[in-house]
Design an enzyme around this catalytic site. Structure first.
Site, mmCIF file in Angstrom:
data_model
loop_
_atom_site.group_PDB
_atom_site.id
_atom_site.type_symbol
_atom_site.label_atom_id
_atom_site.label_comp_id
_atom_site.label_asym_id
_atom_site.label_seq_id
_atom_site.Cartn_x
_atom_site.Cartn_y
_atom_site.Cartn_z
ATOM 1 N N HIS A 43 0.863 -1.185 0.000
ATOM 2 C CA HIS A 43 0.000 0.000 0.000
ATOM 3 C C HIS A 43 0.900 1.235 0.000
ATOM 4 O O HIS A 43 1.287 1.730 1.072
ATOM 5 C CB HIS A 43 -0.902 -0.010 1.229
ATOM 6 C CG HIS A 43 -1.938 1.065 1.239
ATOM 7 N ND1 HIS A 43 -3.163 0.910 1.860
ATOM 8 C CD2 HIS A 43 -1.962 2.312 0.707
ATOM 9 C CE1 HIS A 43 -3.867 2.019 1.722
ATOM 10 N NE2 HIS A 43 -3.157 2.885 1.035
ATOM 11 N N GLU A 70 -2.614 -1.785 -3.292
ATOM 12 C CA GLU A 70 -3.828 -1.165 -2.766
ATOM 13 C C GLU A 70 -3.581 0.303 -2.459
ATOM 14 O O GLU A 70 -2.448 0.718 -2.205
ATOM 15 C CB GLU A 70 -4.320 -1.906 -1.517
ATOM 16 C CG GLU A 70 -3.329 -1.977 -0.377
ATOM 17 C CD GLU A 70 -3.853 -2.773 0.805
ATOM 18 O OE1 GLU A 70 -4.699 -3.666 0.600
ATOM 19 O OE2 GLU A 70 -3.411 -2.485 1.938
ATOM 20 N N HIS A 190 -7.923 -7.423 7.080
ATOM 21 C CA HIS A 190 -7.862 -6.489 8.204
ATOM 22 C C HIS A 190 -8.081 -7.237 9.512
ATOM 23 O O HIS A 190 -9.149 -7.769 9.779
ATOM 24 C CB HIS A 190 -8.867 -5.335 8.105
ATOM 25 C CG HIS A 190 -8.384 -4.098 8.821
ATOM 26 N ND1 HIS A 190 -7.587 -3.154 8.224
ATOM 27 C CD2 HIS A 190 -8.552 -3.680 10.090
ATOM 28 C CE1 HIS A 190 -7.294 -2.204 9.084
ATOM 29 N NE2 HIS A 190 -7.862 -2.503 10.236
#
Length: 238
Positions: A43, A70, A190
């Site tokens: 990310h 991401e 997550h």
């Protein structure tokens, strides 16, 4: 079987704490693949607090499994996608200042914003996944947007799992069933860890991929990276 994509953001966080190139992010990615990881996730945030833009380009040269990038789909992110052409782009709605992704997309009220972005990325030949919460109307909105996959934001599941696993998984199972019915691929991520991962994939067996970083790297401090990846792969068996 659900695939394991290892998020290596935290490896870059450790490196950045001292500068230099130790640990070497590209080498860790290669080792993770060698130890059994079926994908690498990064990310690259604008402030480069962990993964840098240079890291993304370096990783493009060495990642041989699935490369998943991401981020928030601003012009900078779209430029990276255009040049790198990862296997998958996961769109998250978090602005640059937040500590970590903490909510899913509102696929209803932000549809006009998301639809052309999804179409643009798909035109690059990149699979698109969007980060969402387990709400039926949100899944229906994702279907209308034409996304290839959704990534279920699993923090609520992970928190609730400690008290009541069946109750914690219920909304996720229902939302995933609706996505599966629509033919949308399903990812999850997550706060997934060795305690809650197996129950998730047993209950929702058609999850294509989980992306795990923080817990996996924390476990690796105790068990070693190779052994930890093998533990997570075992947890994914149903």
């Amino acid at each position: 079987m659900t695939r394991l994509s290892v998020n290596i953001n935290k490896v870059a966080t450790i490196r950045n704490a001292r500068g230099g190139n130790n640990p070497n992010v590209a080498k860790v990615a290669q080792d993770a693949e060698r130890f059994g990881a079926e994908g690498i996730t990064v990310h690259p945030r604008p402030d480069e607090r962990h993964i840098t833009t240079k890291d993304v380009y370096d990783l493009k040269e060495v990642v041989t499994t699935e490369f998943n990038i991401e981020g928030f789909p601003d012009d900078r992110f779209l430029k990276i996608l255009e040049e790198i052409k990862p296997d998958q782009a996961t769109l998250v709605p978090d602005p640059p200042h937040v500590l970590t992704s903490n909510a899913g997309w509102d696929t209803i009220n932000r549809a006009d914003e998301l639809k052309p972005i999804i179409e643009q990325i798909k035109a690059m030949g990149i699979r698109v996944s969007i980060f969402v919460e387990p709400e039926i109307e949100i899944i229906e909105g994702a279907h209308a947007l034409g996304t290839d996959r959704i990534e279920l934001y699993t923090e609520m599941y992970a928190t609730g799992f400690k008290q009541n696993p069946e109750e914690a998984i219920a909304k996720y199972a229902y939302a995933a069933a609706k996505a599966h019915e629509y033919g949308i691929g399903i990812n999850a991520g997550h706060d997934l860890d060795l305690n809650n991962l197996n129950y998730l994939v047993k209950t929702i067996p058609y999850i294509d991929e989980v992306s795990i970083g923080h817990a996996l790297i924390c476990d690796a401090l105790y068990y070693g990276l190779e052994n930890t990846i093998q533990l997570y792969l075992r947890a994914l068996k149903v």
